[in-house]
Design a protein around this motif. Sequence first.
Motif, PDB file in Angstrom:
ATOM      1  N   ALA A  46     -38.533 -28.577  69.541  1.00 26.77           N
ATOM      2  CA  ALA A  46     -39.190 -29.272  69.469  1.00 26.77           C
ATOM      3  C   ALA A  46     -41.267 -29.764  68.674  1.00 26.77           C
ATOM      4  CB  ALA A  46     -39.594 -30.799  70.500  1.00 26.77           C
ATOM      5  N   GLU A  64     -43.181 -35.040  65.281  1.00 23.85           N
ATOM      6  CA  GLU A  64     -42.014 -36.109  65.067  1.00 23.85           C
ATOM      7  C   GLU A  64     -41.656 -35.319  63.670  1.00 23.85           C
ATOM      8  OE1 GLU A  64     -42.974 -40.489  65.750  1.00 23.85           O
ATOM      9  OE2 GLU A  64     -44.258 -39.576  67.264  1.00 23.85           O
ATOM     10  N   PRO A  84     -37.816 -33.311  62.948  1.00 24.38           N
ATOM     11  CA  PRO A  84     -36.494 -33.978  64.073  1.00 24.38           C
ATOM     12  C   PRO A  84     -35.184 -33.048  64.330  1.00 24.38           C
ATOM     13  CG  PRO A  84     -36.216 -34.800  61.981  1.00 24.38           C
ATOM     14  CD  PRO A  84     -37.416 -33.762  61.932  1.00 24.38           C
ATOM     15  N   THR A  85     -35.960 -31.302  64.966  1.00 26.39           N
ATOM     16  CA  THR A  85     -34.963 -30.381  65.434  1.00 26.39           C
ATOM     17  C   THR A  85     -34.807 -30.071  66.647  1.00 26.39           C
ATOM     18  OG1 THR A  85     -36.323 -28.623  65.025  1.00 26.39           O
ATOM     19  CG2 THR A  85     -35.472 -29.180  63.069  1.00 26.39           C
ATOM     20  N   SER A 129     -33.660 -32.524  70.726  1.00 27.43           N
ATOM     21  CA  SER A 129     -33.162 -34.152  71.364  1.00 27.43           C
ATOM     22  C   SER A 129     -33.488 -34.556  72.265  1.00 27.43           C
ATOM     23  CB  SER A 129     -31.423 -33.890  71.273  1.00 27.43           C
ATOM     24  OG  SER A 129     -31.125 -33.437  71.912  1.00 27.43           O
ATOM     25  N   GLY A 188     -31.655 -33.008  60.881  1.00 27.35           N
ATOM     26  CA  GLY A 188     -32.671 -33.789  62.127  1.00 27.35           C
ATOM     27  C   GLY A 188     -31.160 -34.489  63.053  1.00 27.35           C
ATOM     28  N   TYR A 189     -32.087 -35.347  63.927  1.00 27.50           N
ATOM     29  CA  TYR A 189     -30.988 -35.381  64.536  1.00 27.50           C
ATOM     30  C   TYR A 189     -30.585 -37.384  64.185  1.00 27.50           C
ATOM     31  CZ  TYR A 189     -30.378 -32.035  67.963  1.00 27.50           C
ATOM     32  OH  TYR A 189     -29.923 -31.032  68.265  1.00 27.50           O
ATOM     33  N   THR A 236     -31.567 -41.463  64.597  1.00 21.24           N
ATOM     34  CA  THR A 236     -32.151 -43.196  64.759  1.00 21.24           C
ATOM     35  C   THR A 236     -31.521 -43.616  65.213  1.00 21.24           C
ATOM     36  OG1 THR A 236     -34.496 -42.247  63.256  1.00 21.24           O
ATOM     37  CG2 THR A 236     -34.342 -44.907  63.740  1.00 21.24           C
ATOM     38  N   THR A 253     -32.103 -38.948  60.684  1.00 17.11           N
ATOM     39  CA  THR A 253     -33.079 -38.814  60.377  1.00 17.11           C
ATOM     40  C   THR A 253     -33.439 -37.192  59.129  1.00 17.11           C
ATOM     41  OG1 THR A 253     -33.247 -39.546  62.402  1.00 17.11           O
ATOM     42  CG2 THR A 253     -35.170 -38.519  61.451  1.00 17.11           C
ATOM     43  N   TRP A 275     -35.277 -35.084  56.205  1.00 20.85           N
ATOM     44  CA  TRP A 275     -36.557 -34.371  56.680  1.00 20.85           C
ATOM     45  C   TRP A 275     -37.059 -33.433  55.994  1.00 20.85           C
ATOM     46  CZ3 TRP A 275     -38.947 -29.989  58.251  1.00 20.85           C
ATOM     47  CH2 TRP A 275     -37.800 -28.840  58.763  1.00 20.85           C
TER      48      TRP A 275
END
Length: 123
Positions: free
Chosen positions: A16, A19, A22-23, A25, A56-57, A59, A72, A74
């Motif tokens: 992390a 934002e 987003p790699t 959780s 990413g994970y 939303t 998500t 990116w």
Amino acid sequence: MNPKDVKVVYASIEVALGEGIPTYSGGLGGYSGDTVKTAADLGLPAAFFSLMAHKGYFTQVIENGIQKELPTEWSPEKEGFTLLSTTVEVKISGRDVKVQPWEKTYSGDRGDVKLYLLDTDIE
């Protein structure tokens, strides 16, 4: 940092770092991201490795009381990552998988560290 100067290699399945990247959780990602930043602040001779997740994970959206998960997406380039030309092949479950790293330098109070996201979503 010269790769020959690296003395510590840190690998985590998630990291992390904000934002816009987003790699992660949760807890492990937070811990890993703090470790990247602290290593740069302390000037430690370290390199960090994690996995690339282009979407990413997710939303979370609640519609009519029902949760929906939206990917998500990116852009690593917009977050300062550079796709390196180096690739390696590894055998996973009997098949060859090509891996290519994205690289980003994090600067701290006393030095720089490199973060590499390992990407398998390549031709």
